[in-house]
Design an enzyme around this catalytic site. Structure first.
Site, PDB file in Angstrom:
ATOM      1  CG  PHE A 129      -2.080   0.884   1.132  1.00  0.00           C
ATOM      2  CD1 PHE A 129      -3.188   0.527   0.373  1.00  0.00           C
ATOM      3  CD2 PHE A 129      -2.079   2.112   1.767  1.00  0.00           C
ATOM      4  CE1 PHE A 129      -4.274   1.379   0.259  1.00  0.00           C
ATOM      5  CE2 PHE A 129      -3.167   2.967   1.663  1.00  0.00           C
ATOM      6  CZ  PHE A 129      -4.269   2.594   0.907  1.00  0.00           C
ATOM      7  CG  ASP A 210       0.013  -2.758   6.347  1.00  0.00           C
ATOM      8  OD1 ASP A 210      -1.082  -3.144   6.823  1.00  0.00           O
ATOM      9  OD2 ASP A 210       0.121  -1.737   5.646  1.00  0.00           O
ATOM     10  CE1 TYR A 235      -9.325   1.751   7.101  1.00  0.00           C
ATOM     11  CE2 TYR A 235      -8.521   3.015   8.968  1.00  0.00           C
ATOM     12  CZ  TYR A 235      -8.373   2.583   7.665  1.00  0.00           C
ATOM     13  OH  TYR A 235      -7.282   2.967   6.944  1.00  0.00           O
ATOM     14  CE  LYS A 236      -7.654  -1.601   5.223  1.00  0.00           C
ATOM     15  NZ  LYS A 236      -8.126  -0.724   4.151  1.00  0.00           N
ATOM     16  NE  ARG A 385      -9.824  -3.474  -2.721  1.00  0.00           N
ATOM     17  CZ  ARG A 385      -9.245  -2.803  -1.732  1.00  0.00           C
ATOM     18  NH1 ARG A 385      -8.073  -3.210  -1.273  1.00  0.00           N
ATOM     19  NH2 ARG A 385      -9.804  -1.747  -1.189  1.00  0.00           N
TER      20      ARG A 385
END
Ligand SMILES: Cc1ncc(COP(=O)(O)O)c(C=O)c1O
Ligand SMILES: Nc1ccccc1C(=O)C[C@H](N)C(=O)O
Length: 425
Positions: A129, A210, A235-236, A385
């Site tokens: 990322f 990560d 938050y995912k 996705r």
């Protein structure tokens, strides 16, 4: 391979789903199908409840909420660390819920990157990322080192996957620190963290991960794998809410390491209010906290994480794999004529919890999906996705999304849109 392509087969799968009852605990989009839980997880009623409780404590107690709230704010990060720890295979003292993904990476690199002699480089990869790369480059620059020479990025042979052999081959005697994703954000490939940690340590290199796309999605054993540190967002898959406070893991063998970025909330709790100008850091992962916790962005996690601990990562993983396998089977059969390429691993050991569908028209196919009230996300240059989430998606959701994609392709509905991404994709 799947033989039955009827909707009633999907309904049968839903009927035997042991986690089905959790769907009712979430606020699902009305008349829509949410497939973006790997970018922002949905709000659950339990998370809403614990957020409202913390607001109530603020309303009723003011400053006393720090010690007398229902979940005293002064220990909230530690309390949540206890709920995060089983999800990543760590001891509670090795975890802290604090900061954000990128801030935690800065903190961990500031603490664990110790260039010395020949060992001065950081090893990362070309698929990670972007925020991680920005952080690593700026950390090098802060030390007066040129990222051009000091950041080594392992290449991918195909732009989708990384090969552990290539990563290990890049672990030369010039590498001081390795930072890699647990699960790649585009393809969803899982890296073999145990193998990489072992190889790094055999070469006297520290390794951190990560875990944004793996926490709450797959089981981990960070402690037993000997991983030096990790960091993630809540938050995912963990449904902590937009911008919810992140997490970090520091292996207990590193307790006592001086935090690179110090602040008073990293103090030993009993010493913090001595207000001494010499800091006494906590003797666990709490030392890596910096300032006052963002209480309102922590509070929803109490409710959200309770569910994960109740269900357990094994059951979540089992359903997640069943959902992604079903989605893959449908894509490879129902969508075979339309030019989609599956850009995610078939192999279960290497497959995270989201799938990547590659298509030259991906940006506008996503727009057409949204018009049908299906929420995917688009990742440049050509990826749709899709994340069917174990706690709130159904097999019928998966079936319906594939049928909608078929309609979009059959009727060329995507041609009504321009093939460029939205500002927030
Ligand atoms: C793998 C990964 N790393 C880092 C980030 C950045 O996280 P944050 O914006 O919370 O710092 C994200 C998502 O935004 C991500 O998916
Ligand atoms: N933090 C965000 C804010 C706005 C929109 C998306 C994000 C994401 O988290 C994207 C995610 N990291 C990704 O894997 O693409």
């Amino acid at each position: 391979m799947l033989q039955d392509f009827t909707r009633s087969y999907a309904e049968t799968l839903d009927k035997s789903d042991a986690l089905a009852r959790y769907r009712e605990e979430f606020y699902l989009p009305q008349d829509g199908i949410y497939m973006d839980g790997n970018s922002l997880g949905l709000l659950s009623k339990r998370a809403e409840q614990t957020l409202l409780e913390s607001l109530q404590d603020w309303k009723e107690l003011g400053i006393d909420g720090w010690m007398s709230g229902r979940h005293p704010w002064f220990n909230l990060s530690e309390e949540l660390a206890g709920l995060n720890a089983p999800l990543i295979g760590a001891r509670a003292e090795e975890v802290m819920v604090t900061g954000s993904t990128t801030v935690n990476l800065h903190q961990l690199v500031a603490s664990f990157y110790k260039p010395e002699g020949k060992k001065t480089k950081i090893l990362a990869d070309t698929l990670t990322f972007p925020s991680d790369i920005y952080a690593l480059k700026s950390q090098l620059e802060l030390r007066g080192l040129n990222p051009e020479d000091h950041l080594v990025q392992v290449e991918s042979p195909d732009g989708r996957y990384l090969r552990e052999d290539d990563i290990i081959a890049a672990m030369t005697d010039e590498i001081a620190l390795i930072v890699l994703p647990t699960v790649l954000y585009r393809s969803g490939q899982i890296l073999d963290m145990a193998r990489l940690a072992k190889a790094a340590h055999e070469r006297d290199i520290l390794i951190g991960f990560d875990a944004c796309h793996s926490v709450g999605a797959i089981p981990h054993a960070f402690h037993d794998w000997g991983v030096d540190f990790a960091y993630w967002c809540n938050y995912k898959h963990l449904n902590g809410g937009p911008g919810s406070v992140g997490g970090l893991f520091v292996h207990e063998r590193h307790f006592g390491t001086t935090p690179g970025l110090a602040g008073w909330f990293g103090s030993r709790k009993d010493k913090q209010f001595d207000m001494d100008h010499t800091m006494t850091p906590a003797d666990h992962a709490g030392a890596f906290q910096i300032g006052t916790p963002h209480v309102l962005s922590l509070a929803p996690q109490l409710g959200a994480l309770e569910m994960f601990n109740e269900v357990g990562m094994e059951a979540i993983r089992e359903k997640s794999l069943a959902l992604t396998t079903y989605l893959m089977d449908l894509v490879e059969t129902v969508l075979a004529p339309y030019g989609f390429v599956l850009g995610s691993p078939r192999d279960e050991a290497a497959r995270g919890a989201h799938l990547s569908l590659e298509h030259p028209e991906a940006a506008r196919i996503c727009k057409a999906l949204k018009q049908h009230r299906v929420i995917p996300d688009f990742r440049a240059p050509n990826i749709i996705r899709l994340a069917p989430v174990a706690l709130y998606n159904t097999f019928t959701d998966v079936y319906d999304v594939v049928q909608i994609l078929k309609t979009i392709m059959d009727d060329k509905e995507y041609e009504a849109f321009v093939n460029v991404r939205e500002v927030v994709a």
